[in-house]
Write a protein that holds these residues in place. Structure first.
Motif, mmCIF file in Angstrom:
data_model
loop_
_atom_site.group_PDB
_atom_site.id
_atom_site.type_symbol
_atom_site.label_atom_id
_atom_site.label_comp_id
_atom_site.label_asym_id
_atom_site.label_seq_id
_atom_site.Cartn_x
_atom_site.Cartn_y
_atom_site.Cartn_z
ATOM 1 N N UNK A 7 -92.242 78.287 12.223
ATOM 2 C CA UNK A 7 -90.818 77.988 12.380
ATOM 3 C C UNK A 7 -90.001 79.234 12.068
ATOM 4 N N UNK A 8 -89.069 79.530 12.960
ATOM 5 C CA UNK A 8 -88.125 80.628 12.779
ATOM 6 C C UNK A 8 -86.741 80.028 12.579
ATOM 7 N N UNK A 9 -86.091 80.408 11.481
ATOM 8 C CA UNK A 9 -84.746 79.916 11.180
ATOM 9 C C UNK A 9 -83.818 81.118 11.059
ATOM 10 N N UNK A 10 -82.818 81.167 11.915
ATOM 11 C CA UNK A 10 -81.859 82.270 11.897
ATOM 12 C C UNK A 10 -80.487 81.761 11.459
ATOM 13 N N UNK A 11 -79.957 82.354 10.404
ATOM 14 C CA UNK A 11 -78.651 81.950 9.907
ATOM 15 C C UNK A 11 -77.571 82.697 10.667
ATOM 16 N N UNK A 12 -76.843 81.982 11.488
ATOM 17 C CA UNK A 12 -75.730 82.564 12.244
ATOM 18 C C UNK A 12 -74.433 82.119 11.572
ATOM 19 N N UNK A 13 -73.502 81.577 12.328
ATOM 20 C CA UNK A 13 -72.210 81.176 11.777
ATOM 21 C C UNK A 13 -71.456 80.392 12.842
ATOM 22 N N UNK A 14 -70.544 79.531 12.397
ATOM 23 C CA UNK A 14 -69.671 78.844 13.347
ATOM 24 C C UNK A 14 -68.786 79.843 14.081
ATOM 25 N N UNK A 15 -68.607 81.035 13.505
ATOM 26 C CA UNK A 15 -67.820 82.064 14.179
ATOM 27 C C UNK A 15 -68.538 82.621 15.400
ATOM 28 N N UNK A 16 -69.794 82.223 15.598
ATOM 29 C CA UNK A 16 -70.524 82.650 16.792
ATOM 30 C C UNK A 16 -70.023 81.953 18.050
ATOM 31 N N UNK A 17 -69.165 80.940 17.885
ATOM 32 C CA UNK A 17 -68.643 80.198 19.033
ATOM 33 C C UNK A 17 -67.193 80.539 19.344
ATOM 34 N N UNK A 18 -66.565 81.362 18.516
ATOM 35 C CA UNK A 18 -65.138 81.625 18.663
ATOM 36 C C UNK A 18 -64.849 83.098 18.397
ATOM 37 N N UNK A 19 -63.627 83.517 18.729
ATOM 38 C CA UNK A 19 -63.157 84.816 18.291
ATOM 39 C C UNK A 19 -62.660 84.686 16.863
ATOM 40 N N UNK A 20 -62.897 85.707 16.039
ATOM 41 C CA UNK A 20 -62.493 85.646 14.641
ATOM 42 C C UNK A 20 -61.659 86.878 14.294
ATOM 43 N N UNK A 21 -60.354 86.816 14.496
ATOM 44 C CA UNK A 21 -59.499 87.943 14.103
ATOM 45 C C UNK A 21 -59.705 88.301 12.638
ATOM 46 N N UNK A 22 -59.646 89.580 12.339
ATOM 47 C CA UNK A 22 -59.840 90.117 10.995
ATOM 48 C C UNK A 22 -61.290 90.011 10.535
ATOM 49 N N UNK A 23 -62.160 89.558 11.420
ATOM 50 C CA UNK A 23 -63.592 89.520 11.126
ATOM 51 C C UNK A 23 -64.368 89.761 12.411
ATOM 52 N N UNK A 24 -63.869 90.687 13.233
ATOM 53 C CA UNK A 24 -64.398 90.861 14.593
ATOM 54 C C UNK A 24 -65.864 91.268 14.631
ATOM 55 N N UNK A 25 -66.262 92.231 13.799
ATOM 56 C CA UNK A 25 -67.656 92.678 13.856
ATOM 57 C C UNK A 25 -68.594 91.630 13.262
ATOM 58 N N UNK A 26 -68.114 90.878 12.262
ATOM 59 C CA UNK A 26 -68.940 89.802 11.701
ATOM 60 C C UNK A 26 -69.207 88.735 12.768
ATOM 61 N N UNK A 27 -68.145 88.277 13.433
ATOM 62 C CA UNK A 27 -68.316 87.261 14.478
ATOM 63 C C UNK A 27 -69.217 87.780 15.588
ATOM 64 N N UNK A 28 -69.006 89.018 15.998
ATOM 65 C CA UNK A 28 -69.812 89.582 17.082
ATOM 66 C C UNK A 28 -71.282 89.647 16.697
ATOM 67 N N UNK A 29 -71.555 90.005 15.452
ATOM 68 C CA UNK A 29 -72.954 90.080 15.007
ATOM 69 C C UNK A 29 -73.599 88.699 15.012
#
Length: 272
Positions: free
Chosen positions: A136-158
């Motif tokens: 099993x492979x579990x990758x922790x992403x974020x809900x910001x992976x579905x939206x644009x996140x101003x002031x956190x642009x590189x975090x959301x993009x990653x």
């Protein structure tokens, strides 16, 4: 969750936050846990807590931003413990602020850890998962992976990159007929761990407790779910973005606080 008793689980970034809690919970369910962190002292503290509670755990130093060390670590784990069967890519960093005001090296470091490090760890231990009876492979992403996140642009993009990688690999394994390896992508909203100190959680999406997120992750692993998304409201984001006109979605995101949540970020610049 007795099925974890036959697993050796490696968790990156498990010296603190939800990584530490996952290590403790999995050990409590019988798993043998490989605790890794940049600071070996932090990993050892977690291992001591687990062993004092009667669990099985081992500490190793790992900086996922240095992929050249991964093969050596894998060989050491194989020699001392044996292969792993579950890999949880949890290590991550976040830097916030107006894009051009954040030093470029911090934007690049975000990708180095959150995206490249995650991919490097997966590449290094993928053969272990494929050879396991139940990998099993579990990758922790974020809900910001579905939206644009101003002031956190590189975090959301990653995190967008994590979702794209995870889904591509999940489908590739199916196409290759590798049925014994599951891939679960975890997309939580803000978690109250200190990493997002100061953010204003969006409307209808309160700060999540680490316990709630970890329980959802373990449940998702047990069920072999492709996605674990918390809170439930976050599951509707992709649908809303798809059916609403762009300008209407942008206005809705602003009014509900989605677009402004990172404006007051004062979080700690450390591993998740």
């Amino acid at each position: 969750m007795a099925q974890f008793s036959n697993h050796r689980v490696l968790i990156t970034g498990s010296g603190a936050g939800i990584g530490r809690l996952m290590a403790e919970k999995l050990a409590g369910h019988g798993a043998e846990v490989v605790v890794t962190a940049r600071r070996i002292a932090a990993a050892r503290e977690v291992v001591e807590r687990i062993r004092n509670a009667g669990g099985r755990a081992h500490a190793y130093s790992l900086d996922v931003s240095k992929p050249g060390t991964l093969t050596k670590l894998r060989d050491q784990i194989h020699q001392e413990l044996g292969p792993i069967s579950i890999l949880i890519n949890n290590a991550g960093v976040v830097f916030g602020g107006e894009f051009e005001q954040v030093p470029l090296e911090k934007h690049l470091a975000t990708f180095k850890v959150n995206s490249e490090g995650l991919m490097a760890c997966t590449h290094t231990f993928m053969d272990d998962l494929i050879r396991a009876p139940r990998g099993h492979l579990v990758n922790i992403a974020s809900a910001s992976a579905f939206i644009g996140l101003p002031y956190g642009s590189s975090y959301a993009a990653s995190k967008w990159a994590v979702v794209g990688f995870s889904e591509s690999l999940r489908l590739e394994l199916a196409e290759r007929g590798i049925r014994n390896v599951k891939v679960t992508t975890v997309c939580p909203s803000y978690i109250a761990t200190g990493m997002f100190k100061g953010v204003k959680a969006p409307m209808f999406s309160p700060m999540l407790t680490p316990d709630r997120v970890v329980e959802s992750i373990l449940r998702g692993i047990s069920r072999g779910e492709a996605f674990v998304i918390e809170p439930p409201m976050a599951r509707s984001v992709e649908l809303l973005k798809g059916v609403l006109p762009r300008k209407l979605w942008d206005e809705l995101a602003r009014r509900t606080g989605v677009s402004t949540s990172m404006y007051s970020w004062k979080g700690k610049k450390k591993d998740e």
